[in-house]
Design a protein around this motif. Structure first.
Motif, PDB file in Angstrom:
ATOM      1  N   LYS A 118       0.769  -1.277  -0.164  1.00 42.57           N
ATOM      2  CA  LYS A 118      -0.036  -0.140   0.046  1.00 42.57           C
ATOM      3  C   LYS A 118       0.784   1.049  -0.001  1.00 42.57           C
ATOM      4  O   LYS A 118       0.514   2.219  -0.521  1.00 42.57           O
ATOM      5  CB  LYS A 118      -0.846  -0.072   1.160  1.00 42.57           C
ATOM      6  CG  LYS A 118      -2.025  -1.101   1.203  1.00 42.57           C
ATOM      7  CD  LYS A 118      -2.900  -1.183   2.369  1.00 42.57           C
ATOM      8  CE  LYS A 118      -3.910  -1.959   2.296  1.00 42.57           C
ATOM      9  NZ  LYS A 118      -4.765  -2.057   3.562  1.00 42.57           N
ATOM     10  N   ARG A 134      -2.795   5.611  -5.897  1.00 42.58           N
ATOM     11  CA  ARG A 134      -3.791   5.957  -5.326  1.00 42.58           C
ATOM     12  C   ARG A 134      -4.122   7.333  -5.349  1.00 42.58           C
ATOM     13  O   ARG A 134      -5.398   7.908  -5.576  1.00 42.58           O
ATOM     14  CB  ARG A 134      -4.021   5.070  -4.018  1.00 42.58           C
ATOM     15  CG  ARG A 134      -3.966   3.796  -4.109  1.00 42.58           C
ATOM     16  CD  ARG A 134      -4.518   3.061  -2.644  1.00 42.58           C
ATOM     17  NE  ARG A 134      -3.556   3.746  -1.566  1.00 42.58           N
ATOM     18  CZ  ARG A 134      -2.692   3.294  -0.978  1.00 42.58           C
ATOM     19  NH1 ARG A 134      -1.979   2.197  -1.747  1.00 42.58           N
ATOM     20  NH2 ARG A 134      -2.085   3.785  -0.096  1.00 42.58           N
ATOM     21  N   TYR A 181      -5.193   8.335  -8.902  1.00 45.29           N
ATOM     22  CA  TYR A 181      -6.539   7.901  -9.107  1.00 45.29           C
ATOM     23  C   TYR A 181      -7.569   8.823  -8.577  1.00 45.29           C
ATOM     24  O   TYR A 181      -8.487   9.263  -9.141  1.00 45.29           O
ATOM     25  CB  TYR A 181      -6.767   6.519  -8.715  1.00 45.29           C
ATOM     26  CG  TYR A 181      -7.979   6.001  -8.925  1.00 45.29           C
ATOM     27  CD1 TYR A 181      -8.688   5.725 -10.156  1.00 45.29           C
ATOM     28  CD2 TYR A 181      -8.933   5.732  -7.633  1.00 45.29           C
ATOM     29  CE1 TYR A 181      -9.986   5.398 -10.164  1.00 45.29           C
ATOM     30  CE2 TYR A 181     -10.558   5.314  -7.731  1.00 45.29           C
ATOM     31  CZ  TYR A 181     -10.716   4.923  -9.157  1.00 45.29           C
ATOM     32  OH  TYR A 181     -12.055   4.696  -9.336  1.00 45.29           O
ATOM     33  N   GLN A 182      -7.305   9.169  -7.157  1.00 48.17           N
ATOM     34  CA  GLN A 182      -8.472  10.094  -6.482  1.00 48.17           C
ATOM     35  C   GLN A 182      -8.296  11.659  -7.258  1.00 48.17           C
ATOM     36  O   GLN A 182      -9.513  12.063  -7.343  1.00 48.17           O
ATOM     37  CB  GLN A 182      -7.921  10.351  -5.111  1.00 48.17           C
ATOM     38  CG  GLN A 182      -8.066   9.052  -4.277  1.00 48.17           C
ATOM     39  CD  GLN A 182      -7.325   9.029  -2.880  1.00 48.17           C
ATOM     40  OE1 GLN A 182      -6.516   9.912  -2.413  1.00 48.17           O
ATOM     41  NE2 GLN A 182      -7.457   7.815  -2.150  1.00 48.17           N
TER      42      GLN A 182
END
Length: 577
Positions: A500, A507, A510-511
């Motif tokens: 992670k 991430r 992507y956000q």
């Protein structure tokens, strides 16, 4: 992208005497301009000084193209700015520009030129020419064949200086200063040959210590701040002053005799010396490296020595035992409050890679770490289901790929001689064996005795074990300079935790994409409503307005958008119309 400078253009720009024109020119041609912080690397006054310098040259006699202004090399924590650079296949020309003499005079000029010559030497180009132009005196300084400072105000042969780089490709050659980050214990030969240079912070600390009339000094700094390098450099400086020097290393250093010979400094690990008899030795200066690991009786014995100069290097972040941590806090507080101590701090990190630092802080601190995400291309993650497969992987990394493998230190109980935290691989080093050293490639091994929570990594070993488990991991991780491998053995949760972190940047991207998509949908809805409502001049009733609100609510629900945001934007756009 670098915009190369033509000297004729510099003359044209300055002659216009227009500040807006000069600012615009530099905004394009300042190679080190920081757009994010809006900070210039090359100033308008420097451009004026450069013009004054080149105006004394017959530009028709040289190639005037291919110059670079304000280039910054930022490799890890070594950051160096070069005012003017020009490259060719066989020569590098560097000109530093100063309006007035620096506060420390010609010494500061010589030091900068020596540093630049050393740094530019990493490019392995046979001829490196470094100069400083002092505009207030119209004087040129340079390093002669013996690397000593020379100067002149005779510019009659200045064209020859520029002609050295007239031929060949002028394209920028990236200056990677990572080779200048020397670890004396791991690279003693490089240190002895002086293939390093102290940063300005380190140099100031060294000068403050040399000029200090007292006997007790404490150098405080975090991992990678250069404490050992400063300490070693001090040892050489004191020896050149005719003083006898002893360096005590507070850790394991099996090869200390070999390192002592290669470096030319008498180094002894603390286990090999009777600290209680330290005052009977004949050295004038005692340097204590990694002194946060001293026992209380050792601190007391050293402080009883009043006639010798004692310099302690100190890092409370690298205490590996609860007792070390307590003693270190007490010792540091005593030094701070004592009039008999000079306390100097090395802030920041020289051995610093922003990507690796971000990963380490996030791994140790999880949500409490205030760091920027990266793609973490310098970090590899490997999972092995058992010790046998893990050992094969460690063997390959250490034997064939140039990695140093590190595990938590094994501990033998004193009463029952039971070995605690037995290593997974015989090819790895205990954490305590790598204290004070740095390596290009590091492999850190994790077993199932680690977990995590929102605050970060947790050591879960339940039996008696005197060492601070997370501090050990921090010590191991911060030994790396270039590439870091994480090996997780039989701990699926920890592997997922590291994954992670490694995909954190993805991430975030992507956000950001989803926010931009929602924003685009909001605009589509707003534009549609505004167009439909402005297509008629009929005054809207309350029922009409309620219908519009319901339409916004319905569309926002369909797209997962904030209806209040859409409504406020619609209202603003309709008012504007």
């Amino acid at each position: 992208m670098i915009k190369y400078v033509d000297l004729k253009d510099v003359s044209t720009i300055i002659k216009q005497q227009n500040s807006d024109l000069i600012e615009s020119y530099l905004r394009i041609h300042d190679a080190g301009f920081n757009a994010r912080k809006n900070i210039a690397s090359f100033s308008s006054s420097e451009l004026s000084d450069f013009y004054k310098f080149i105006s004394q040259i017959e530009l028709g006699q040289i190639d005037t193209t291919g110059f670079i202004l304000g280039y910054i090399s930022d490799t890890g924590g070594l950051r160096e700015q070069f005012d003017v650079l020009r490259f060719s296949e066989k020569c590098i020309l560097n000109i530093e520009l100063k309006s007035n003499m620096p506060k420390k005079g010609v010494e500061a000029i010589e030091r900068q030129l020596c540093r630049h010559k050393l740094y530019l030497g990493v490019l392995n180009i046979e001829n490196v020419q470094v100069y400083t132009y002092l505009a207030s005196e119209n004087r040129l300084y340079w390093l002669n064949e013996k690397n000593k400072l020379a100067s002149t105000n005779d510019f009659s042969n200045l064209e020859k200086l520029f002609q050295l780089t007239d031929f060949g490709n002028h394209e920028l050659k990236t200056i990677d200063l990572s080779s200048m980050m020397v670890s004396p214990y791991a690279e003693p030969t490089k240190f002895f040959e002086h293939k390093y240079f102290l940063t300005e912070t380190q140099y100031k600390a060294r000068e403050d210590i040399i000029n200090y009339s007292g006997k007790n000094v404490l150098i405080k700094g975090g991992p990678g701040s250069g404490k050992t390098l400063v300490l070693m450099d001090l040892a050489q400086k004191y020896q050149s002053m005719g003083k006898r020097v002893l360096l005590i290393f507070c850790g394991i250093l099996d090869e200390y005799e070999k390192i002592s010979q290669e470096i030319g400094i008498h180094i002894v690990p603390i286990r090999k010396i009777d600290i209680n008899k330290i005052m009977d030795r004949n050295e004038d200066v005692i340097l204590i490296d990694e002194s946060q690991r001293l026992y209380q009786d050792q601190v007391d014995s050293l402080m009883k020595v009043v006639e010798k100069i004692k310099i302690f290097s100190f890092d409370m972040q690298q205490t590996l035992h609860s007792q070390e941590k307590r003693i270190s806090v007490d010792f540091f507080e005593m030094a701070k409050q004592s009039k008999r101590f000079l306390v100097t701090e090395l802030k920041g990190r020289v051995r610093y890679d922003p990507e690796l630092s971000s990963f380490i802080q996030k791994f140790i601190g999880n949500k409490s770490a205030k760091v920027t995400p990266y793609q973490y291309n310098k970090v590899e993650l490997k999972y092995c289901e058992n010790k046998d497969t893990a050992n094969e992987y460690v063997k390959d990394c250490t034997m064939n790929q140039g990695f140093i493998a590190i595990e938590p230190t094994e501990y033998m109980t004193k009463s029952s001689n039971v070995l605690k935290r037995k290593k997974i691989s015989p090819y790895s080093q205990n954490v305590h064996n790598v204290v004070g050293r740095e390596y290009d490639n590091v492999l850190v091994i994790f077993d199932d005795n680690y977990a995590y929570n929102d605050s970060g990594l947790i050591g879960t070993y339940k039996d008696y074990y005197p060492y601070l488990q997370v501090r050990e991991i921090f010590e191991a991780l911060t030994r790396v300079k270039r590439k870091l491998n994480i090996l997780v053995v039989g701990n699926i949760d920890l592997y997922c935790y590291v994954q992670k972190i490694l995909t954190w940047k993805d991430r975030v991207n992507y956000q950001q994409y989803m926010r931009e998509t929602r924003h685009s949908k909001e605009l589509e809805i707003i534009n549609g409503i505004v167009k439909s409502e402005n297509s008629t001049n009929v005054r809207k009733t309350n029922d009409d307005l309620l219908e519009i609100i319901e339409k916004i609510q319905k569309m926002s629900n369909e797209h997962g958008l904030d209806s209040r945001t859409i409504l406020s934007k619609v209202e603003a756009m309709m008012n504007n119309n």
